[in-house]
Design a protein around this motif. Structure first.
Motif, short mmCIF file in Angstrom:
data_model
loop_
_atom_site.label_atom_id
_atom_site.label_comp_id
_atom_site.label_asym_id
_atom_site.label_seq_id
_atom_site.Cartn_x
_atom_site.Cartn_y
_atom_site.Cartn_z
N TRP A 1 0.86 -1.18 0.00
CA TRP A 1 0.00 0.00 0.00
C TRP A 1 0.90 1.23 0.00
CZ3 TRP A 1 -5.48 -0.11 0.50
CH2 TRP A 1 -6.03 -1.40 0.65
N ARG A 2 0.42 2.31 -0.59
CA ARG A 2 1.20 3.54 -0.56
C ARG A 2 0.35 4.70 -0.09
NH1 ARG A 2 0.44 6.54 -5.20
NH2 ARG A 2 -0.53 5.42 -6.90
N VAL A 3 1.00 5.60 0.62
CA VAL A 3 0.32 6.79 1.14
C VAL A 3 0.13 7.77 0.00
CG1 VAL A 3 0.49 8.71 2.78
CG2 VAL A 3 1.38 6.46 3.43
N VAL A 4 -1.11 8.25 -0.16
CA VAL A 4 -1.41 9.20 -1.24
C VAL A 4 -1.89 10.54 -0.71
CG1 VAL A 4 -1.85 7.42 -2.97
CG2 VAL A 4 -3.75 8.30 -1.58
N GLY A 5 -2.05 10.65 0.60
CA GLY A 5 -2.49 11.91 1.17
C GLY A 5 -2.80 11.76 2.64
N GLU A 6 -3.20 12.87 3.23
CA GLU A 6 -3.59 12.91 4.63
C GLU A 6 -4.87 13.73 4.74
OE1 GLU A 6 -0.31 14.50 6.88
OE2 GLU A 6 0.69 12.56 6.93
N ALA A 7 -5.66 13.41 5.75
CA ALA A 7 -6.91 14.15 5.96
C ALA A 7 -7.33 14.00 7.42
CB ALA A 7 -8.01 13.63 5.04
N ARG A 8 -8.11 14.95 7.88
CA ARG A 8 -8.71 14.87 9.22
C ARG A 8 -10.14 14.39 9.06
NH1 ARG A 8 -6.56 15.03 13.47
NH2 ARG A 8 -8.42 15.68 14.54
N PHE A 9 -10.48 13.36 9.80
CA PHE A 9 -11.82 12.78 9.78
C PHE A 9 -12.52 13.13 11.09
CE2 PHE A 9 -9.44 10.22 6.80
CZ PHE A 9 -10.35 9.94 5.79
N ASP A 10 -13.84 13.17 11.07
CA ASP A 10 -14.59 13.52 12.28
C ASP A 10 -14.47 12.46 13.37
OD1 ASP A 10 -16.23 11.56 11.20
OD2 ASP A 10 -17.99 12.84 11.04
N TRP A 11 -14.04 11.25 13.04
CA TRP A 11 -13.91 10.20 14.04
C TRP A 11 -12.58 10.25 14.80
CZ3 TRP A 11 -9.59 7.72 12.56
CH2 TRP A 11 -9.32 7.59 11.19
N GLN A 12 -11.68 11.11 14.38
CA GLN A 12 -10.37 11.16 15.04
C GLN A 12 -10.43 11.88 16.37
OE1 GLN A 12 -8.21 12.55 11.32
NE2 GLN A 12 -6.69 11.21 12.31
N ARG A 13 -9.52 11.49 17.26
CA ARG A 13 -9.39 12.13 18.56
C ARG A 13 -8.90 13.56 18.40
NH1 ARG A 13 -7.12 6.87 19.88
NH2 ARG A 13 -5.21 7.67 18.99
N GLU A 14 -9.32 14.41 19.31
CA GLU A 14 -8.86 15.81 19.35
C GLU A 14 -7.33 15.82 19.44
OE1 GLU A 14 -9.40 19.82 19.23
OE2 GLU A 14 -11.05 18.38 19.26
N GLY A 15 -6.68 16.60 18.59
CA GLY A 15 -5.23 16.73 18.61
C GLY A 15 -4.47 15.63 17.90
N ALA A 16 -5.15 14.61 17.40
CA ALA A 16 -4.47 13.55 16.66
C ALA A 16 -3.98 14.09 15.33
CB ALA A 16 -5.41 12.37 16.43
N PRO A 17 -2.85 13.59 14.83
CA PRO A 17 -2.40 14.03 13.51
C PRO A 17 -3.38 13.54 12.44
CG PRO A 17 -1.04 12.22 14.30
CD PRO A 17 -1.96 12.58 15.42
N PRO A 18 -3.34 14.14 11.27
CA PRO A 18 -4.23 13.68 10.20
C PRO A 18 -4.03 12.19 9.92
CG PRO A 18 -3.09 15.68 9.55
CD PRO A 18 -2.46 15.21 10.83
N ALA A 19 -5.09 11.53 9.51
CA ALA A 19 -5.00 10.13 9.12
C ALA A 19 -4.31 10.06 7.77
CB ALA A 19 -6.39 9.51 9.03
N ARG A 20 -3.65 8.95 7.54
CA ARG A 20 -3.03 8.72 6.24
C ARG A 20 -4.00 7.98 5.35
NH1 ARG A 20 3.14 7.91 7.70
NH2 ARG A 20 3.52 10.11 8.15
N MET A 21 -4.03 8.37 4.10
CA MET A 21 -4.91 7.75 3.11
C MET A 21 -4.04 6.91 2.18
SD MET A 21 -7.42 10.98 2.57
CE MET A 21 -8.71 10.01 1.80
N LEU A 22 -4.37 5.63 2.09
CA LEU A 22 -3.55 4.69 1.35
C LEU A 22 -4.31 4.09 0.17
CD1 LEU A 22 -2.48 4.71 4.41
CD2 LEU A 22 -1.34 2.62 3.79
N VAL A 23 -3.54 3.68 -0.84
CA VAL A 23 -4.05 3.03 -2.04
C VAL A 23 -3.18 1.81 -2.29
CG1 VAL A 23 -4.25 3.26 -4.56
CG2 VAL A 23 -4.91 5.17 -3.09
N LEU A 24 -3.80 0.71 -2.72
CA LEU A 24 -3.05 -0.47 -3.14
C LEU A 24 -3.05 -0.49 -4.65
CD1 LEU A 24 -1.52 -3.00 -2.26
CD2 LEU A 24 -3.70 -4.24 -2.40
#
Length: 187
Positions: A163-186
């Motif tokens: 899998w490879r990282v193609v971006g980052e984003a903040r989702f509403d399910w993330q904890r306060e102060g958590a870094p953006p989630a990584r978005m991956l593609v296979l």
């Protein structure tokens, strides 16, 4: 491994008898056991991030955009889960689409992947991931997922599997102060 057949996978080396991991379609009757497995693994994995959930756990497991879901069993006990969901045509879908070089409708998201603590290290998570990926590939679609486990086991496993990282984003399910989630593609 085909996604339409019950699959048995045996894990690496073990004592004389290694229980087979059986993958099958999830049924409504599996939900109580899956709620228990999700709760049991949450303290160590931190997944899901909000715990207890602010809504019924069954709603976390069964998503409105779900296309198919599987459970893993060891010796007849439900020990893990994965599903495939559609990819929304929104800002998140746009990141995956650009990273995959394919339109949103040609993508599928691997979702709600978890394994109970007693089954970890036995190939259950890999088998679940494989069945979801095989299902998407059989449809000619590209698998995508997001991971908030930036430096943890899940992130490392995905990268190791190609899998490879193609971006980052903040989702509403993330904890306060958590870094953006990584978005991956296979690819």
């Amino acid at each position: 491994m085909t996604s339409d057949a019950t699959s048995a996978v045996t894990s690496g080396t073990a004592p004389a008898r290694t229980p087979a991991v059986v993958l099958r379609d999830r049924t409504a009757a599996d939900l109580p056991a899956l709620v228990d497995v999700l709760a049991a693994q949450q303290p160590a994995s931190g997944y899901p991030h909000r715990w207890p959930l602010p809504f019924p756990t069954e709603e976390f497991l069964v998503r409105p955009d779900e296309e198919r879901a599987w459970v893993a069993e060891l010796d007849g006990a439900v020990v893990g889960h994965v599903s495939v969901t559609s990819v929304p045509d929104d800002r998140f879908g746009a990141i995956w689409s650009a990273g995959a070089g394919r339109p949103v409708e040609e993508l599928g998201c691997v979702s709600v992947l978890f394994v109970g603590p007693g089954a970890q290290g036995r190939g259950v998570g890999g088998a679940l991931l494989d069945v979801a990926v095989a299902h998407l590939h059989a449809q000619g679609r590209t698998p995508v997922l997001d991971v908030d486990d930036r430096d943890g086991v899940a992130h490392a496993v995905y990268l190791h599997r190609g899998w490879r990282v193609v971006g980052e984003a903040r989702f509403d399910w993330q904890r306060e102060g958590a870094p953006p989630a990584r978005m991956l593609v296979l690819p």
